[in-house]
Design a protein around this motif. Structure first.
Motif, short mmCIF file in Angstrom:
data_model
loop_
_atom_site.label_atom_id
_atom_site.label_comp_id
_atom_site.label_asym_id
_atom_site.label_seq_id
_atom_site.Cartn_x
_atom_site.Cartn_y
_atom_site.Cartn_z
N VAL A 1 0.83 -1.20 0.00
CA VAL A 1 0.00 0.00 0.00
C VAL A 1 0.86 1.25 0.00
CG1 VAL A 1 -1.85 1.25 1.16
CG2 VAL A 1 -1.75 -1.25 1.34
N CYS A 2 0.61 2.11 -0.96
CA CYS A 2 1.19 3.46 -0.99
C CYS A 2 0.15 4.36 -0.33
CB CYS A 2 1.46 3.89 -2.43
SG CYS A 2 1.97 5.60 -2.58
N VAL A 3 0.46 4.84 0.88
CA VAL A 3 -0.46 5.71 1.60
C VAL A 3 -0.14 7.15 1.21
CG1 VAL A 3 -1.30 6.45 3.86
CG2 VAL A 3 -0.57 4.08 3.52
N ARG A 4 -1.19 7.87 0.79
CA ARG A 4 -1.05 9.27 0.41
C ARG A 4 -1.90 10.12 1.35
NH1 ARG A 4 -3.31 10.12 -5.06
NH2 ARG A 4 -5.20 9.76 -3.90
N ARG A 5 -1.24 11.06 2.02
CA ARG A 5 -1.99 12.01 2.85
C ARG A 5 -2.67 13.03 1.95
NH1 ARG A 5 2.40 13.66 7.35
NH2 ARG A 5 2.82 15.14 5.67
N ASP A 6 -3.63 13.75 2.51
CA ASP A 6 -4.34 14.79 1.76
C ASP A 6 -3.40 15.87 1.24
OD1 ASP A 6 -6.73 13.50 2.19
OD2 ASP A 6 -7.42 14.87 3.76
N ASP A 7 -2.25 16.05 1.91
CA ASP A 7 -1.28 17.07 1.47
C ASP A 7 -0.32 16.55 0.40
OD1 ASP A 7 0.39 15.41 2.95
OD2 ASP A 7 0.94 16.92 4.43
N GLY A 8 -0.57 15.31 -0.09
CA GLY A 8 0.24 14.77 -1.17
C GLY A 8 1.46 13.98 -0.75
N MET A 9 1.77 13.96 0.53
CA MET A 9 2.94 13.22 1.01
C MET A 9 2.64 11.72 1.04
SD MET A 9 5.12 15.63 1.46
CE MET A 9 6.39 15.29 2.65
N LEU A 10 3.67 10.92 0.73
CA LEU A 10 3.56 9.46 0.69
C LEU A 10 4.33 8.83 1.83
CD1 LEU A 10 4.22 8.86 -3.13
CD2 LEU A 10 2.04 9.38 -1.99
N LEU A 11 3.81 7.71 2.33
CA LEU A 11 4.44 7.00 3.44
C LEU A 11 5.38 5.91 2.94
CD1 LEU A 11 4.56 6.49 6.55
CD2 LEU A 11 2.74 4.80 6.18
N LEU A 12 6.62 5.96 3.41
CA LEU A 12 7.56 4.86 3.23
C LEU A 12 7.90 4.32 4.61
CD1 LEU A 12 10.21 5.91 0.54
CD2 LEU A 12 8.24 4.38 0.29
N THR A 13 8.12 3.01 4.67
CA THR A 13 8.57 2.40 5.91
C THR A 13 9.94 1.78 5.69
OG1 THR A 13 7.36 0.36 5.35
CG2 THR A 13 6.26 1.94 6.82
N GLN A 14 10.71 1.77 6.77
CA GLN A 14 12.05 1.20 6.74
C GLN A 14 11.98 -0.17 7.41
OE1 GLN A 14 15.04 3.10 9.23
NE2 GLN A 14 16.52 2.92 7.56
N ARG A 15 12.46 -1.18 6.69
CA ARG A 15 12.42 -2.55 7.20
C ARG A 15 13.24 -2.66 8.48
NH1 ARG A 15 10.56 -6.31 3.70
NH2 ARG A 15 11.95 -7.93 4.47
N SER A 16 12.78 -3.47 9.40
CA SER A 16 13.52 -3.64 10.65
C SER A 16 14.88 -4.27 10.37
CB SER A 16 12.71 -4.48 11.64
OG SER A 16 13.12 -5.81 11.66
#
Length: 173
Positions: free
Chosen positions: A40-55
């Motif tokens: 899932v590419c999560v997009r906030r209303d302000d256009g920013m996207l969420l990336l996660t760093q693997r443990s």
């Protein structure tokens, strides 16, 4: 890796064959078999996207990716995407809100990418077993991180194939 995690074995189209497989046991992949992985590419209303760093304890430690993981036996791709997003980031989204971007076919996995909308004040609560950190980035920053080789290596061909369709969905939203 979750103990006792079971996957549906699917055909190349993602249709379950009726067989199941326990992750981590010998014999994967079964002849011609696949399993579905939802991301899932999560997009906030302000256009920013969420990336996660693997443990640090996972394969590709401390590399970046979109949240996701294997779809469990009996789940649909969408259900797996919703579950994985919630487990890894604490973000809960309704299944019907996910927008399908596309599928990337690997040797024995079918990688489904979705876009989910989130409010600007959404709180990310990472599961430290799965995720070391998270960051909100502009689309161009995500692309730069990918092109600079900072994404987990499996994401390089996935994004090569899915970046265009992802940009279309993001630009339409």
């Amino acid at each position: 890796m979750a103990a006792g995690e079971w996957w549906d074995v699917t055909d190349a189209d993602g249709v379950p064959t009726g067989a199941t497989f326990e992750r981590g046991t010998p014999g994967w992949p079964p002849q011609g078999g696949f399993h579905v992985v939802s991301t899932v590419c999560v997009r906030r209303d302000d256009g920013m996207l969420l990336l996660t760093q693997r443990s640090a304890t996972k394969d590709c430690p401390l590399d970046w990716e979109f949240p996701g993981g294997s779809v469990l036996t009996g789940e649909t791709s969408v259900e797996g995407a919703v579950r994985e997003l919630r487990e890894e980031t604490g973000i809960a989204v309704p299944a019907e809100s996910l927008e399908f971007v596309g599928r990337f076919v690997e040797e024995s996995a079918l990688i489904d990418l979705y876009v989910a909308a989130a409010e600007p004040d959404v709180v990310v609560t990472v599961d430290p077993v799965e995720v070391a950190a998270s960051e909100w980035l502009a689309v161009d920053e995500v692309e730069a991180r990918w092109r600079d080789g900072l994404m987990a290596p499996p994401w390089e061909p996935r994004l090569e194939a899915l970046w265009g369709p992802l940009r279309i969905v993001l630009d339409a939203g």
